[in-house]
Scaffold this active site. Sequence first.
Site, PDB file in Angstrom:
ATOM      1  N   TYR A  50       0.680  -7.128  -2.510  1.00 24.29           N
ATOM      2  CA  TYR A  50       0.777  -6.154  -1.419  1.00 24.29           C
ATOM      3  C   TYR A  50       1.449  -4.876  -1.922  1.00 24.29           C
ATOM      4  CZ  TYR A  50       2.197  -4.226   3.150  1.00 24.29           C
ATOM      5  OH  TYR A  50       2.392  -3.406   4.241  1.00 24.29           O
ATOM      6  N   LYS A 102      -0.060  -0.950  -2.188  1.00 24.93           N
ATOM      7  CA  LYS A 102       0.550   0.177  -1.477  1.00 24.93           C
ATOM      8  C   LYS A 102       1.028   1.258  -2.455  1.00 24.93           C
ATOM      9  CE  LYS A 102      -0.064  -1.437   2.722  1.00 24.93           C
ATOM     10  NZ  LYS A 102      -0.908  -0.758   3.729  1.00 24.93           N
TER      11      LYS A 102
END
Length: 257
Positions: free
Chosen positions: A152, A156
């Site tokens: 994740y 990002k």
Amino acid sequence: MSQDLAGQVALVTGAASGIGAAVVRRLAGRGAATVVVDIDEAGAAAVAEEVGGQAIRVDVTDPEALAVVVTEVERVHGRLDIVHLNAGIVGGQSGVEDLDVVRYRRVVGVNLDHVVYGTCAAVPALRRAGGGTIVATGSLGGLVGQRYDPLYSMTKHAVIGYVRSAGEALADEGIRVCALCPGFADTPLLAAAKEAFGDFPLLTADGVADAFELVLAHGEPGQVWIVQPGRPAEAYRFRGVPGPVGAGLPPDISATV
Ligand SMILES: NC(=O)c1ccc[n+]([C@@H]2O[C@H](COP(=O)([O-])OP(=O)(O)OC[C@H]3O[C@@H](n4cnc5c(N)ncnc54)[C@H](O)[C@@H]3O)[C@@H](O)[C@H]2O)c1
């Protein structure tokens, strides 16, 4: 002072829930026509019905589907002004080497590819509208490492790199590309880990929508805005990297690459 967005058309992905739904409500409240995009058809329909918007079911990992959405938005509304590329999912694995390849591709698809595909699909329409704004939802996990979810965090970080670069590339055309990076927010994304937060302060989706409004009003091309509970959203100041000794800025090689 909040903006009057009457006459403007806004498309929000991941808009059936959490932050996206809050932003749709906010934009609609300011007078914009809203297009509610999500893989969750029923959820998107419910949010769209609430605000008098248009719901479109799309898997944002599909570049052609996103292009079709933009075509449909222009057909129905005649223009596109604001795009919030917000859909996202967590990495869904613990540790580093225990890689679920299918899940890995999915996380990259939703969190990163979608921002690239959505930007490419939207830019011609924004150009036709005489300019506009794209905001990608990043995360503070895109600015600091997250030991519990490296995939994740990686996606990002990549979103932030893309926004900073695409923001510069499109600035001269009056198309702003910015990122909004929330801290932990109390939305369904966090539901599985909610108890572990105890009394740690969490953002609300509405608080992130406040930040979105600030980005819309004051964001500059390529900027990355951060928001944390109890603090007003602000543009993150990157430290910059030193250049070679004795040299100024590097040459503009955009015509050659
Ligand atoms: N909640 C947090 O703590 C937090 C913090 C920082 C950043 N974010 C980011 O905010 C964004 C919104 O998350 P949220 O917290 O509102 O979560 P959420 O789970 O409430 O909303 C995410 C939405 O994205 C949709 N979605 C997922 N995969 C999709 C796909 N393939 N195609 C279309 N739609 C899809 C989901 O159906 C859902 O409606 C995400 O990008 C997330 O990474 C969240």
